[in-house]
Scaffold this motif. Structure first.
Motif, PDB file in Angstrom:
ATOM      1  N   ARG A   1     -12.644  26.980   8.288  1.00  0.00           N
ATOM      2  CA  ARG A   1     -13.064  28.299   8.149  1.00  0.00           C
ATOM      3  C   ARG A   1     -14.758  28.226   8.801  1.00  0.00           C
ATOM      4  O   ARG A   1     -15.107  27.474   8.173  1.00  0.00           O
ATOM      5  CB  ARG A   1     -13.140  29.191   6.864  1.00  0.00           C
TER       6      ARG A   1
ATOM      7  N   THR B   1     -11.356  36.733   9.923  1.00  0.00           N
ATOM      8  CA  THR B   1     -11.158  37.390   8.798  1.00  0.00           C
ATOM      9  C   THR B   1     -12.027  38.670   8.815  1.00  0.00           C
ATOM     10  O   THR B   1     -13.215  38.794   9.390  1.00  0.00           O
ATOM     11  CB  THR B   1     -11.463  36.422   7.842  1.00  0.00           C
TER      12      THR B   1
ATOM     13  N   PHE C   1      -7.595  26.350   5.639  1.00  0.00           N
ATOM     14  CA  PHE C   1      -6.782  27.538   5.490  1.00  0.00           C
ATOM     15  C   PHE C   1      -5.523  26.555   5.564  1.00  0.00           C
ATOM     16  O   PHE C   1      -5.230  26.120   6.727  1.00  0.00           O
ATOM     17  CB  PHE C   1      -6.971  28.609   6.466  1.00  0.00           C
TER      18      PHE C   1
ATOM     19  N   LEU D   1       0.064  39.612   5.993  1.00  0.00           N
ATOM     20  CA  LEU D   1      -1.356  39.058   5.431  1.00  0.00           C
ATOM     21  C   LEU D   1      -2.487  39.996   5.977  1.00  0.00           C
ATOM     22  O   LEU D   1      -2.259  40.368   7.155  1.00  0.00           O
ATOM     23  CB  LEU D   1      -1.547  37.648   5.873  1.00  0.00           C
TER      24      LEU D   1
ATOM     25  N   PHE E   1      -6.112  39.768   6.851  1.00  0.00           N
ATOM     26  CA  PHE E   1      -7.283  38.749   6.924  1.00  0.00           C
ATOM     27  C   PHE E   1      -8.593  39.214   6.747  1.00  0.00           C
ATOM     28  O   PHE E   1      -9.516  38.731   6.584  1.00  0.00           O
ATOM     29  CB  PHE E   1      -7.104  37.944   8.185  1.00  0.00           C
TER      30      PHE E   1
ATOM     31  N   ASP F   1      -8.614  37.259   2.926  1.00  0.00           N
ATOM     32  CA  ASP F   1      -8.313  35.792   2.870  1.00  0.00           C
ATOM     33  C   ASP F   1      -9.424  35.153   1.932  1.00  0.00           C
ATOM     34  O   ASP F   1      -9.013  34.423   1.001  1.00  0.00           O
ATOM     35  CB  ASP F   1      -8.552  35.199   4.365  1.00  0.00           C
TER      36      ASP F   1
ATOM     37  N   ARG G   1      -8.279  35.973  -1.491  1.00  0.00           N
ATOM     38  CA  ARG G   1      -6.939  35.060  -1.986  1.00  0.00           C
ATOM     39  C   ARG G   1      -7.667  33.891  -2.385  1.00  0.00           C
ATOM     40  O   ARG G   1      -7.266  33.478  -3.399  1.00  0.00           O
ATOM     41  CB  ARG G   1      -6.158  34.981  -0.810  1.00  0.00           C
TER      42      ARG G   1
END
Lengths: 233, 136
Positions: free
Chosen positions: A106, A142, A220, A231, A233, B104, B107
């Motif tokens: 990330r 994200t 990740f 999902l 993000f 994200d 989480r």
């Protein structure tokens, strides 16, 4: 009778349907230039004296005429624009790298370069990703954003990341058979300094948010039960 | 086993298929054996097949096909929203929605919190085990 024109004058007022012109009387008055054609000017539309044309160089006849007529390809003046940046990617967004050495890391997005690639940094101290270029297609954006106003990114462009050209040395026969002495390429000190300067600022903003540092340090990965299409993000 | 939840005028149902998936609606009339006329404060009154509905325990007191205003008043009086959100079924749905909308980063924070929680629990457990073992 007035002098005959070579071609009969075509009307400036096209027909919408038979009997109805596109332009009104006042518009036609203006179009024909009657507002400027006056007797004092000799009954012609006034115009400026043409600028004297610069003297063209004397063209010499060509030395060589090709046997066949060669067609020239059409001129292409297209200038490619940098890739359109996804709306979800703004300066300071945390991105997830999807391919390459830093797959899964990330990373913080800094800016888009003129080549279309994204300039990105770990920061290096947190996850080992240096100032690097990355393609937009190999990235998940994200919705986590960091404030990076105040960082000066002017000196970073595609030239900064270009490979350094080595000057080729001519080898004599004897030297060919010697093992090539290659010293490992070291990172120049100024690039390290640039990295430190950018990171110092970023790390301050990152430490302001709880657990963000650990988040950037972790990689990740898809776990069991995670459905990427579901999902957020 | 006898049926407990009946299709009746005023029965609150959850839509389980289609455009209005997840909405709470009220049955305001029955069209025929398979379909009901259904209404909710934020949708246009329309017919729906019973197969698209799951009945809940909540009913409200309304006349057949009430006006929107009367429907809303009746729902407020019966406190449908709070009853639903405090029921275990309603609470589960809320949790599911929250989990699906996690970022994200969220989480990641959740994972850290779970680890921390299980750490605390394990500490207590080992403490209790030790006490138990020593007392035997």
């Amino acid at each position: 009778m007035a002098a005959k024109r070579k071609t009969p004058i075509k009307t400036r007022n096209p027909d919408l349907i038979r009997g109805v012109g596109k332009y009104s009387r006042s518009k036609m008055y203006h179009k024909r230039g009657l507002w400027a054609i006056k007797a004092k000017n000799g009954g012609v539309f006034p115009c400026h004296e043409p600028n004297p044309k610069p003297a063209t160089a004397v063209e010499k006849p060509p030395k060589f005429y090709p046997a066949d007529d060669v067609k020239k390809p059409l001129l292409n003046k297209r200038k490619p624009k940098p890739t359109k940046l996804r709306a979800s990617i703004t300066p300071g967004t945390v991105l997830i790298l999807l391919a390459g050495r830093f797959m899964g890391k990330r990373v913080v997005f800094l800016k888009q370069l003129t080549s279309g690639l994204l300039l990105v940094t770990g920061p290096f101290k947190i996850n080992g990703v240096p100032l690097r270029r990355v393609n937009q297609s190999y990235v998940i954006a994200t919705s986590t954003k960091i404030d990076i106003s105040g960082v000066n990114l002017d000196k970073f462009n595609d030239k900064y990341f270009a490979k350094e050209v080595e000057n080729k040395k001519k080898k004599t026969e004897g030297e060919f058979f010697e093992a090539e002495k290659e010293d490992k390429k070291k990172l120049p000190e100024d690039k390290k300094e640039d990295q430190k300067a950018i990171d110092a600022f970023l790390i301050k903003s990152i430490e302001g948010v709880p657990e963000l540092k650990a988040y950037l340090a972790a990689r990740f990965s898809l776990k069991s039960g995670m459905k990427p299409h579901e999902l957020v993000f | 086993m006898p049926f407990k939840r009946y299709v009746e005028i005023g029965r609150v149902a959850l839509v389980n298929y289609g455009k209005d998936y997840g909405k709470l609606v009220v049955i305001v009339d029955v069209v025929d054996q398979n379909r009901a006329l259904v209404d909710a404060p934020d949708m246009v009154r329309g017919q729906m097949n019973f197969k698209r509905l799951t009945l809940t325990d909540i009913t409200i007191d309304i006349p057949r096909v009430p006006k929107k205003k009367t429907l809303i008043e009746a729902m407020e009086k019966a406190d449908v929203k709070n009853k639903w959100e405090s029921s275990s079924w309603g609470r589960k749905l809320i949790v599911q929605k929250r989990r699906a909308s996690l970022n994200d980063f969220d989480r990641f924070k959740l994972m850290l919190a779970k680890i921390k929680r299980s750490g605390v629990i394990k500490q207590e457990l080992t403490k209790l085990k030790k006490e138990n073992a020593s007392s035997i």
